[in-house]
Design a protein around this motif. Structure first.
Motif, PDB file in Angstrom:
ATOM      1  N   CYS A  57      41.359  31.544 -52.286  1.00 45.40           N
ATOM      2  CA  CYS A  57      40.591  30.439 -51.749  1.00 45.40           C
ATOM      3  C   CYS A  57      41.051  29.179 -52.462  1.00 45.40           C
ATOM      4  O   CYS A  57      41.087  29.122 -53.694  1.00 45.40           O
ATOM      5  CB  CYS A  57      39.104  30.671 -51.962  1.00 45.40           C
ATOM      6  SG  CYS A  57      38.075  29.309 -51.393  1.00 45.40           S
ATOM      7  N   LEU A  58      41.388  28.144 -51.720  1.00 49.37           N
ATOM      8  CA  LEU A  58      41.882  26.903 -52.312  1.00 49.37           C
ATOM      9  C   LEU A  58      40.833  26.254 -53.193  1.00 49.37           C
ATOM     10  O   LEU A  58      41.140  25.754 -54.275  1.00 49.37           O
ATOM     11  CB  LEU A  58      42.331  25.932 -51.215  1.00 49.37           C
ATOM     12  CG  LEU A  58      42.902  24.620 -51.686  1.00 49.37           C
ATOM     13  CD1 LEU A  58      44.137  24.834 -52.539  1.00 49.37           C
ATOM     14  CD2 LEU A  58      43.224  23.718 -50.518  1.00 49.37           C
ATOM     15  N   ALA A  59      39.560  26.287 -52.791  1.00 46.85           N
ATOM     16  CA  ALA A  59      38.507  25.686 -53.594  1.00 46.85           C
ATOM     17  C   ALA A  59      38.378  26.399 -54.937  1.00 46.85           C
ATOM     18  O   ALA A  59      38.194  25.757 -55.987  1.00 46.85           O
ATOM     19  CB  ALA A  59      37.189  25.732 -52.842  1.00 46.85           C
ATOM     20  N   LEU A  60      38.476  27.720 -54.936  1.00 48.74           N
ATOM     21  CA  LEU A  60      38.404  28.460 -56.193  1.00 48.74           C
ATOM     22  C   LEU A  60      39.637  28.189 -57.050  1.00 48.74           C
ATOM     23  O   LEU A  60      39.541  28.107 -58.270  1.00 48.74           O
ATOM     24  CB  LEU A  60      38.278  29.954 -55.930  1.00 48.74           C
ATOM     25  CG  LEU A  60      36.931  30.407 -55.349  1.00 48.74           C
ATOM     26  CD1 LEU A  60      36.975  31.899 -55.022  1.00 48.74           C
ATOM     27  CD2 LEU A  60      35.807  30.111 -56.307  1.00 48.74           C
ATOM     28  N   ASP A  61      40.806  28.093 -56.421  1.00 48.83           N
ATOM     29  CA  ASP A  61      42.029  27.812 -57.167  1.00 48.83           C
ATOM     30  C   ASP A  61      41.971  26.440 -57.848  1.00 48.83           C
ATOM     31  O   ASP A  61      42.506  26.265 -58.943  1.00 48.83           O
ATOM     32  CB  ASP A  61      43.254  27.867 -56.244  1.00 48.83           C
ATOM     33  CG  ASP A  61      43.544  29.283 -55.758  1.00 48.83           C
ATOM     34  OD1 ASP A  61      43.024  30.231 -56.385  1.00 48.83           O
ATOM     35  OD2 ASP A  61      44.269  29.425 -54.769  1.00 48.83           O
ATOM     36  N   LEU A  62      41.308  25.484 -57.214  1.00 49.13           N
ATOM     37  CA  LEU A  62      41.183  24.148 -57.790  1.00 49.13           C
ATOM     38  C   LEU A  62      40.021  24.022 -58.753  1.00 49.13           C
ATOM     39  O   LEU A  62      39.850  22.999 -59.403  1.00 49.13           O
ATOM     40  CB  LEU A  62      41.027  23.116 -56.653  1.00 49.13           C
ATOM     41  CG  LEU A  62      42.236  22.953 -55.747  1.00 49.13           C
ATOM     42  CD1 LEU A  62      41.903  22.000 -54.615  1.00 49.13           C
ATOM     43  CD2 LEU A  62      43.441  22.465 -56.519  1.00 49.13           C
ATOM     44  N   GLY A  63      39.209  25.067 -58.861  1.00 54.01           N
ATOM     45  CA  GLY A  63      38.077  25.038 -59.772  1.00 54.01           C
ATOM     46  C   GLY A  63      36.899  24.265 -59.242  1.00 54.01           C
ATOM     47  O   GLY A  63      36.104  23.736 -60.019  1.00 54.01           O
TER      48      GLY A  63
END
Length: 64
Positions: A57-63
């Protein structure tokens, strides 16, 4: 197409080496049919507890 014979030795050598195309390969000779395993193999089982390892998930990857 106009085919002219040339006296160039390099052109004659190229024609001797690459003058004809190879024989055509039939589609049936290029494919191979293999029966699949009825159980789907050992790796086909689904593990819901381990599926989080492959979640992206991009949101999780970006924190976020």
């Amino acid at each position: 197409m106009n085919k002219e014979l040339t006296s160039d030795p390099a052109a004659a050598a190229r024609h001797a080496r690459y003058g004809t195309l190879p024989e055509r390969i039939r589609f049936e000779d290029m494919t191979e049919e293999v029966e699949a395993e009825p159980s789907g193999g050992v790796n086909a089982s689904y593990n819901p507890e381990g599926s989080w390892k492959y979640y992206s998930c991009l949101a999780l990857d970006l924190g976020l």
